[in-house]
Design a protein around this motif. Structure first.
Motif, PDB file in Angstrom:
ATOM      1  N   PRO A 181      10.455 -15.294   0.243  1.00  0.00           N
ATOM      2  CA  PRO A 181      10.328 -13.838   0.110  1.00  0.00           C
ATOM      3  C   PRO A 181       8.869 -13.366   0.166  1.00  0.00           C
ATOM      4  O   PRO A 181       7.974 -13.980  -0.422  1.00  0.00           O
ATOM      5  CB  PRO A 181      10.972 -13.559  -1.245  1.00  0.00           C
ATOM      6  CG  PRO A 181      11.995 -14.638  -1.376  1.00  0.00           C
ATOM      7  CD  PRO A 181      11.342 -15.869  -0.779  1.00  0.00           C
ATOM      8  N   HIS A 182       8.658 -12.296   0.886  1.00  0.00           N
ATOM      9  CA  HIS A 182       7.312 -11.747   1.115  1.00  0.00           C
ATOM     10  C   HIS A 182       7.455 -10.279   1.509  1.00  0.00           C
ATOM     11  O   HIS A 182       8.570  -9.796   1.741  1.00  0.00           O
ATOM     12  CB  HIS A 182       6.628 -12.513   2.261  1.00  0.00           C
ATOM     13  CG  HIS A 182       7.391 -12.405   3.544  1.00  0.00           C
ATOM     14  ND1 HIS A 182       8.464 -13.232   3.839  1.00  0.00           N
ATOM     15  CD2 HIS A 182       7.288 -11.556   4.599  1.00  0.00           C
ATOM     16  CE1 HIS A 182       8.973 -12.895   5.003  1.00  0.00           C
ATOM     17  NE2 HIS A 182       8.280 -11.873   5.495  1.00  0.00           N
ATOM     18  N   HIS A 183       6.336  -9.599   1.595  1.00  0.00           N
ATOM     19  CA  HIS A 183       6.316  -8.246   2.162  1.00  0.00           C
ATOM     20  C   HIS A 183       5.724  -8.335   3.553  1.00  0.00           C
ATOM     21  O   HIS A 183       4.831  -9.156   3.791  1.00  0.00           O
ATOM     22  CB  HIS A 183       5.453  -7.313   1.296  1.00  0.00           C
ATOM     23  CG  HIS A 183       6.031  -7.089  -0.061  1.00  0.00           C
ATOM     24  ND1 HIS A 183       5.480  -7.643  -1.196  1.00  0.00           N
ATOM     25  CD2 HIS A 183       7.126  -6.389  -0.458  1.00  0.00           C
ATOM     26  CE1 HIS A 183       6.214  -7.296  -2.240  1.00  0.00           C
ATOM     27  NE2 HIS A 183       7.216  -6.542  -1.825  1.00  0.00           N
ATOM     28  N   ASP A 184       6.190  -7.484   4.453  1.00  0.00           N
ATOM     29  CA  ASP A 184       5.592  -7.492   5.797  1.00  0.00           C
ATOM     30  C   ASP A 184       4.315  -6.665   5.832  1.00  0.00           C
ATOM     31  O   ASP A 184       3.473  -6.850   6.714  1.00  0.00           O
ATOM     32  CB  ASP A 184       6.590  -6.985   6.848  1.00  0.00           C
ATOM     33  CG  ASP A 184       7.594  -8.071   7.237  1.00  0.00           C
ATOM     34  OD1 ASP A 184       7.464  -9.210   6.747  1.00  0.00           O
ATOM     35  OD2 ASP A 184       8.499  -7.774   8.038  1.00  0.00           O
ATOM     36  N   TYR A 185       4.151  -5.724   4.876  1.00  0.00           N
ATOM     37  CA  TYR A 185       2.911  -4.938   4.874  1.00  0.00           C
ATOM     38  C   TYR A 185       1.754  -5.816   4.405  1.00  0.00           C
ATOM     39  O   TYR A 185       1.945  -6.823   3.719  1.00  0.00           O
ATOM     40  CB  TYR A 185       3.030  -3.663   4.045  1.00  0.00           C
ATOM     41  CG  TYR A 185       3.466  -3.808   2.596  1.00  0.00           C
ATOM     42  CD1 TYR A 185       2.597  -4.264   1.612  1.00  0.00           C
ATOM     43  CD2 TYR A 185       4.746  -3.450   2.216  1.00  0.00           C
ATOM     44  CE1 TYR A 185       2.980  -4.371   0.286  1.00  0.00           C
ATOM     45  CE2 TYR A 185       5.157  -3.554   0.893  1.00  0.00           C
ATOM     46  CZ  TYR A 185       4.269  -4.019  -0.071  1.00  0.00           C
ATOM     47  OH  TYR A 185       4.658  -4.136  -1.366  1.00  0.00           O
ATOM     48  N   PHE A 186       0.543  -5.432   4.819  1.00  0.00           N
ATOM     49  CA  PHE A 186      -0.636  -6.250   4.539  1.00  0.00           C
ATOM     50  C   PHE A 186      -1.239  -5.895   3.185  1.00  0.00           C
ATOM     51  O   PHE A 186      -1.220  -4.732   2.771  1.00  0.00           O
ATOM     52  CB  PHE A 186      -1.706  -6.036   5.611  1.00  0.00           C
ATOM     53  CG  PHE A 186      -1.268  -6.483   6.980  1.00  0.00           C
ATOM     54  CD1 PHE A 186      -1.044  -7.838   7.241  1.00  0.00           C
ATOM     55  CD2 PHE A 186      -1.101  -5.571   8.007  1.00  0.00           C
ATOM     56  CE1 PHE A 186      -0.646  -8.260   8.509  1.00  0.00           C
ATOM     57  CE2 PHE A 186      -0.709  -5.978   9.270  1.00  0.00           C
ATOM     58  CZ  PHE A 186      -0.479  -7.325   9.521  1.00  0.00           C
ATOM     59  N   ALA A 187      -1.797  -6.928   2.544  1.00  0.00           N
ATOM     60  CA  ALA A 187      -2.448  -6.703   1.258  1.00  0.00           C
ATOM     61  C   ALA A 187      -3.969  -6.642   1.443  1.00  0.00           C
ATOM     62  O   ALA A 187      -4.716  -6.480   0.488  1.00  0.00           O
ATOM     63  CB  ALA A 187      -2.070  -7.826   0.305  1.00  0.00           C
ATOM     64  N   ASP A 188      -4.422  -6.810   2.699  1.00  0.00           N
ATOM     65  CA  ASP A 188      -5.871  -6.850   2.954  1.00  0.00           C
ATOM     66  C   ASP A 188      -6.294  -5.722   3.881  1.00  0.00           C
ATOM     67  O   ASP A 188      -5.448  -5.057   4.480  1.00  0.00           O
ATOM     68  CB  ASP A 188      -6.223  -8.196   3.605  1.00  0.00           C
ATOM     69  CG  ASP A 188      -5.561  -8.318   4.956  1.00  0.00           C
ATOM     70  OD1 ASP A 188      -6.259  -8.256   5.974  1.00  0.00           O
ATOM     71  OD2 ASP A 188      -4.309  -8.440   5.019  1.00  0.00           O
ATOM     72  N   GLN A 189      -7.581  -5.508   3.979  1.00  0.00           N
ATOM     73  CA  GLN A 189      -8.108  -4.439   4.840  1.00  0.00           C
ATOM     74  C   GLN A 189      -8.280  -4.916   6.286  1.00  0.00           C
ATOM     75  O   GLN A 189      -8.158  -4.135   7.225  1.00  0.00           O
ATOM     76  CB  GLN A 189      -9.464  -3.951   4.305  1.00  0.00           C
ATOM     77  CG  GLN A 189      -9.364  -3.226   2.969  1.00  0.00           C
ATOM     78  CD  GLN A 189      -8.403  -2.031   3.039  1.00  0.00           C
ATOM     79  OE1 GLN A 189      -8.524  -1.168   3.901  1.00  0.00           O
ATOM     80  NE2 GLN A 189      -7.418  -2.006   2.135  1.00  0.00           N
ATOM     81  N   PHE A 190      -8.546  -6.213   6.437  1.00  0.00           N
ATOM     82  CA  PHE A 190      -8.850  -6.780   7.756  1.00  0.00           C
ATOM     83  C   PHE A 190      -7.744  -6.476   8.778  1.00  0.00           C
ATOM     84  O   PHE A 190      -8.003  -5.991   9.872  1.00  0.00           O
ATOM     85  CB  PHE A 190      -9.046  -8.288   7.615  1.00  0.00           C
ATOM     86  CG  PHE A 190      -9.439  -8.959   8.884  1.00  0.00           C
ATOM     87  CD1 PHE A 190     -10.777  -9.099   9.226  1.00  0.00           C
ATOM     88  CD2 PHE A 190      -8.472  -9.447   9.752  1.00  0.00           C
ATOM     89  CE1 PHE A 190     -11.138  -9.711  10.413  1.00  0.00           C
ATOM     90  CE2 PHE A 190      -8.825 -10.055  10.941  1.00  0.00           C
ATOM     91  CZ  PHE A 190     -10.164 -10.198  11.273  1.00  0.00           C
ATOM     92  N   ASN A 191      -6.505  -6.745   8.353  1.00  0.00           N
ATOM     93  CA  ASN A 191      -5.380  -6.641   9.296  1.00  0.00           C
ATOM     94  C   ASN A 191      -4.961  -5.222   9.636  1.00  0.00           C
ATOM     95  O   ASN A 191      -4.229  -5.015  10.598  1.00  0.00           O
ATOM     96  CB  ASN A 191      -4.182  -7.413   8.750  1.00  0.00           C
ATOM     97  CG  ASN A 191      -4.297  -8.891   9.054  1.00  0.00           C
ATOM     98  OD1 ASN A 191      -4.198  -9.305  10.192  1.00  0.00           O
ATOM     99  ND2 ASN A 191      -4.581  -9.675   8.018  1.00  0.00           N
ATOM    100  N   ILE A 192      -5.399  -4.260   8.808  1.00  0.00           N
ATOM    101  CA  ILE A 192      -4.942  -2.896   9.102  1.00  0.00           C
ATOM    102  C   ILE A 192      -5.935  -2.109   9.976  1.00  0.00           C
ATOM    103  O   ILE A 192      -5.693  -0.961  10.304  1.00  0.00           O
ATOM    104  CB  ILE A 192      -4.605  -2.097   7.806  1.00  0.00           C
ATOM    105  CG1 ILE A 192      -5.808  -1.967   6.888  1.00  0.00           C
ATOM    106  CG2 ILE A 192      -3.442  -2.716   7.073  1.00  0.00           C
ATOM    107  CD1 ILE A 192      -5.512  -1.118   5.663  1.00  0.00           C
TER     108      ILE A 192
END
Ligand code: PD2
Ligand code: ZN
Length: 285
Positions: A181-192
């Motif tokens: 289980p995970h979230h597809d949204y990013f937790a970091d700034q790099f990927n967004i």
């Protein structure tokens, strides 16, 4: 006598010319139909399916002549809202058998062990969070008519423009493989940086005869379901060839939705193949 000959010759010329013109008109008509569908084998295949197998086609035979209807698989795709919070919708018959086999076929020779994104560097790294193998389609493959049709369908049913979509990723899970289980949204700034946050995911199933391998949403309701042979609380979507599940990583308030937590349950037998389309807030340059 000469007059009779002239009449016979005139009639013969008339009949022959009529036959030639008739054949030309028929050819032009067939050509026009081919143009409406596109001449690629995929669309021809879709046309065949549209005419035949599905009993719904009787009532919608006019759709078989409408390219847009073929691309969207109108009359075949059946949406089923399975949860409102998080927002999850299953589209039955989203892909044709031919489309599923095509995606698997192009992915198979280049499968690599799947990675997860490193929050610090944004680079992929191997992890036991995810034990499948996979590959991304290339930017060139996006111009293939069959891929264009699938991407257009995803954008119409999700209402997220094609340009906001990442490249499709094809995944293969063999026995005992899973995605925790995970979230597809990013937790970091790099990927967004490019395209912003991931807002929604369309997960398409490309194979049948899989035991286990459900897509599991632990925060979607309090019913019980089977995930990789274990009874769990939440919602489990069975991988059925051709169906797809669209879920939103963002709530109606525009914020990332922690309830969109989901995973790929362990495969007990068979091979599970899926294709993922992640969608962003903005166009990815
Ligand atoms: O393939 C799956 O079932 C799955 C489950 C959870 C895929 C993804 N997440 C994903 O590609 O994000
Ligand atoms: Zn996921």
């Amino acid at each position: 006598m000469a007059t009779a000959m002239r009449i016979v010759l005139g009639l013969l010329t008339f009949v022959t010319l009529g036959m030639i013109i008739g054949a030309l008109v028929q050819l032009a008509y067939i050509r026009k139909l081919e143009d409406t569908y596109g001449t690629e084998p995929t669309l021809r295949g879709l046309r065949g399916i549209q005419h035949g197998v599905n009993p719904l086609a009787k009532g919608i035979s006019h759709l078989a002549y409408d390219k847009e209807a073929v691309i969207l698989r109108l009359g075949y795709v059946k949406p089923e809202v399975v949860s409102w919070s998080p927002r999850i919708i299953v589209f039955h018959n989203f892909l044709s058998t031919e489309e599923c086999d095509y995606l698997r076929g192009i992915a198979k020779p280049r499968l690599k062990v799947s990675t997860v994104v490193d929050a610090k560097t944004g680079k992929g790294m191997k992890s036991d969070v995810r034990t499948s193998s996979g590959t991304f389609l290339s930017p060139d493959e996006r111009s293939y008519p069959i891929i264009q049709a699938i991407e257009k369908r995803i954008s119409v049913y999700s209402q997220v423009p094609v340009q906001n979509g990442e490249l499709i990723q094809v995944l293969r899970y063999q026995k005992s493989e899973l995605y925790r289980p995970h979230h597809d949204y990013f937790a970091d700034q790099f990927n967004i940086k490019a395209g912003g946050q991931r807002i929604a995911t369309m997960l398409m199933y490309l194979s049948d005869n899989v035991e286990g391998g459900e897509t599991y949403f632990p925060m979607a309701g309090s019913n019980e379901c089977s995930c990789g042979g274990k009874t769990v609380k939440g919602l489990c979507v069975k991988p059925t060839k051709g169906s797809a599940v669209l879920f939103w990583s963002m709530g109606l308030d525009g914020e990332s939705d922690p309830n969109s937590l989901h995973g790929g349950c362990e495969v007990l037998s068979g091979e599970k193949w899926s294709a993922t389309k992640w969608m962003r807030e903005r166009a990815i340059s």
